[in-house]
Motif scaffolding. Structure first.
Motif, PDB file in Angstrom:
ATOM      1  N   ARG A   1       6.871   0.923   8.818  1.00 51.50           N
ATOM      2  CA  ARG A   1       6.430   1.476   7.539  1.00 51.50           C
ATOM      3  C   ARG A   1       6.617   2.995   7.540  1.00 51.50           C
ATOM      4  O   ARG A   1       6.456   3.645   8.574  1.00 51.50           O
TER       5      ARG A   1
ATOM      6  N   ASN B   1      -1.090   1.524   5.510  1.00 51.82           N
ATOM      7  CA  ASN B   1       0.017   0.803   4.899  1.00 51.82           C
ATOM      8  C   ASN B   1       0.673  -0.023   5.989  1.00 51.82           C
ATOM      9  O   ASN B   1       1.092   0.527   7.012  1.00 51.82           O
TER      10      ASN B   1
ATOM     11  N   HIS C   1      -5.400   6.167  -1.170  1.00 46.31           N
ATOM     12  CA  HIS C   1      -4.743   4.886  -0.925  1.00 46.31           C
ATOM     13  C   HIS C   1      -4.556   4.147  -2.249  1.00 46.31           C
ATOM     14  O   HIS C   1      -5.430   4.167  -3.117  1.00 46.31           O
TER      15      HIS C   1
ATOM     16  N   ARG D   1       3.701   1.398  -5.196  1.00 47.28           N
ATOM     17  CA  ARG D   1       3.437   0.715  -3.939  1.00 47.28           C
ATOM     18  C   ARG D   1       2.159  -0.105  -3.982  1.00 47.28           C
ATOM     19  O   ARG D   1       1.865  -0.843  -3.031  1.00 47.28           O
TER      20      ARG D   1
ATOM     21  N   ARG E   1      -3.174   0.110  -3.457  1.00 50.82           N
ATOM     22  CA  ARG E   1      -2.996  -1.157  -2.765  1.00 50.82           C
ATOM     23  C   ARG E   1      -2.639  -2.302  -3.698  1.00 50.82           C
ATOM     24  O   ARG E   1      -2.941  -2.290  -4.898  1.00 50.82           O
TER      25      ARG E   1
ATOM     26  N   SER F   1       3.319   8.462   2.014  1.00 52.17           N
ATOM     27  CA  SER F   1       4.216   7.344   2.283  1.00 52.17           C
ATOM     28  C   SER F   1       5.662   7.667   1.933  1.00 52.17           C
ATOM     29  O   SER F   1       6.581   7.193   2.604  1.00 52.17           O
TER      30      SER F   1
ATOM     31  N   CYS G   1       0.795  -1.219   0.000  1.00 54.46           N
ATOM     32  CA  CYS G   1       0.000   0.000   0.000  1.00 54.46           C
ATOM     33  C   CYS G   1       0.829   1.271   0.000  1.00 54.46           C
ATOM     34  O   CYS G   1       1.979   1.279   0.444  1.00 54.46           O
TER      35      CYS G   1
END
Length: 493
Positions: A203, A127, A96, A51, A98, A218, A26
């Motif tokens: 993460r 994530n 998001h 990701r 995934r 992220s 994610c």
């Protein structure tokens, strides 16, 4: 984020060039107070597409209601359309991307997950993976919880919902206290955007600023694509609360040494990202240089397996003095999930993604560089391609240690018995792959490439369990069972 559903190995009967790779599950993104929140979030998700490529979603808040768009496929398949963004009004949004780990990707599992609570709506993007998610799920179901997905992320919503605290942030903290494992969370309520990392910081999550408004992502590459300023990393065990008045930092957990995932540097993060102050690109080149020093070989050219092996191959070539060449050309216009229906055409699948550059390979002794070996099936076909293109010798070098243990923190790895390095000696692996020599970067060399010494081999400063078997958290759901068995329990329990 993982699926707690029945699973089957989808890769045994069909060769997909991308199937024999580790997958990060994610990527998350969120922004608060920006007039183009959904559009900015969509751009951020574009940058985080590596990701997760199976589904994408955005939830936006317009001051009175939450609007959600969740779709299977790539970000560009849906969120590049003005009509989709128009259905997501508001100045706050979370997004998001995934992968699924087990079972098929279904729309009900696509995040952000949303629920209406007595305090108002809440959307969660996650994530990572909760190592007690199944245990919590079963307990909550016994207490009467009704689940709408098979994702462990929904556990967080239920824990927040059942809390008797008055404020959303208090409920959220109480929920986090029950979690084990890895998480980077971006949560949107009607009054705030919340970001959180697990106590070990396994993460990644970063804080940025765009036009005076704060955001979470992220990786730093998501900031670069929208022209945002990097503020800092969200620290391990930290919760950041973004409201109209700015950013507040909360630290509800005891301070412990961070253990970020070492695979962010080896494979998952985009090369142009900076993770915890380290350039991913420069780190991967340093790993290639360490690999050259540890496992030298006489050869004519250094050839990367594109695209993952390119930075390490540059580092290997510079350290060894052997010329770097593109001996394998990647076709970027072939879909990731292409599978031919018959065995004979299936065997040709690798050539759809990778083809040999014969002028570079023929008659040469080559050093082939890749970042990892999982099952080894793709490695077999790449080496065979090199020999068919006329390579005199193929020396395979891997810029990470052997993967001998499965992951439970958000990386899609096979069970241990399907990891080539867990079931074969180095010589058996070399024979299986068909190369003239095979060598991996050592764990110590990996740390050196990152400018670190492995100070304590019992409790190292990174999460490196895939190499060492040192899992840094409790694995409540594992209890000696395989993940597929655990998934079956989730469906029947």
């Amino acid at each position: 984020m993982t699926d707690l559903s029945t699973s089957s190995d989808q890769h045994d009967d069909a060769f997909d060039p991308e199937a024999d790779r580790l997958r990060e599950e994610c990527g998350v993104f969120g922004i608060f107070g920006h007039p183009d929140a959904a559009a900015v979030t969509a751009l951020g998700l574009h940058a985080l597409q590596h990701r997760g490529q199976e589904a994408a979603g955005i939830v936006a808040f317009d001051g009175s209601r939450f609007n959600s768009e969740r779709r299977l496929g790539l970000v560009s398949d849906h969120f590049s359309k003005a009509s989709t963004i128009a259905r997501l009004p508001g100045d706050a949004a979370v997004g998001h991307v995934r992968y699924s780990t087990t079972g098929e990707t279904i729309l009900r599992n696509v995040q952000p997950l949303f629920a209406e609570l007595d305090t108002g709506g809440i959307a969660v993007a996650h994530n990572g993976n909760l190592t007690n998610g199944l245990t919590l799920r079963r307990s909550l179901i016994r207490d009467g919880a009704i689940y709408q997905s098979t994702s462990d992320t929904e556990v967080i919503l239920h824990l927040v919902a059942r809390s008797r605290k008055h404020r959303v942030i208090e409920r959220f903290i109480e929920a986090l206290r029950e979690l084990e494992g890895a998480y980077a969370l971006v949560v949107l309520s009607n009054k705030m955007l919340i970001g959180a990392r697990d106590p070990l910081g396994i993460r990644p999550l970063v804080l940025g600023e765009l036009d005076g408004k704060f955001l979470l992502a992220s990786e730093t590459c998501a900031l670069d694509i929208i022209g945002a300023r990097f503020v800092r990393d969200v620290e391990n065990g930290e919760i950041v609360v973004i409201t109209e008045t700015g950013v507040e930092s909360l630290r509800p957990f005891p301070k412990v040494q961070a253990r970020p995932c070492i695979f962010e540097y080896i494979y998952f993060a985009r090369p142009d990202s900076v993770v915890h102050g380290r350039s991913v690109y420069e780190t991967r080149k340093a790993m290639g240089a360490e690999l050259a020093r540890e496992t030298p070989v006489e050869a004519d050219v250094v050839i990367p397996v594109p695209d993952s092996g390119v930075p390490a191959a540059i580092g290997y070539a510079r350290a060894s003095g052997i010329p770097f060449e593109l001996g394998i050309i990647r076709n970027h216009y072939v879909g990731r999930t292409f599978i031919q229906p018959t065995q004979s055409t299936r065997e040709l699948g690798v050539r759809l993604k990778h083809s040999a550059n014969r002028s570079v390979v023929a008659g040469k002794s080559i050093v082939l560089i890749d970042d990892s070996i999982v099952r080894g099936t793709t490695s077999v076909k790449i080496v065979r391609m090199m020999r068919e293109a006329g390579a005199r010798e193929v020396h395979f070098r891997i810029s990470s240690p052997p993967i001998k243990h499965p992951d439970y923190y958000g990386i899609d790895t096979p069970e241990r018995e399907k990891l080539l390095a867990a079931t074969h000696t180095l010589e058996e692996m070399r024979d299986y792959i068909g190369c003239d020599s095979l060598a991996f970067l050592s764990v110590e060399g990996t740390y050196r490439a990152m400018g670190e010494e492995r100070r304590d081999p019992i409790r190292p400063q990174f999460t490196d369990h895939c190499f060492t078997g040192d899992y840094p958290t409790y694995l409540t759901d594992v209890s000696g069972e395989t993940r597929s068995q655990l998934s079956l329990l989730a469906e029947t329990g």
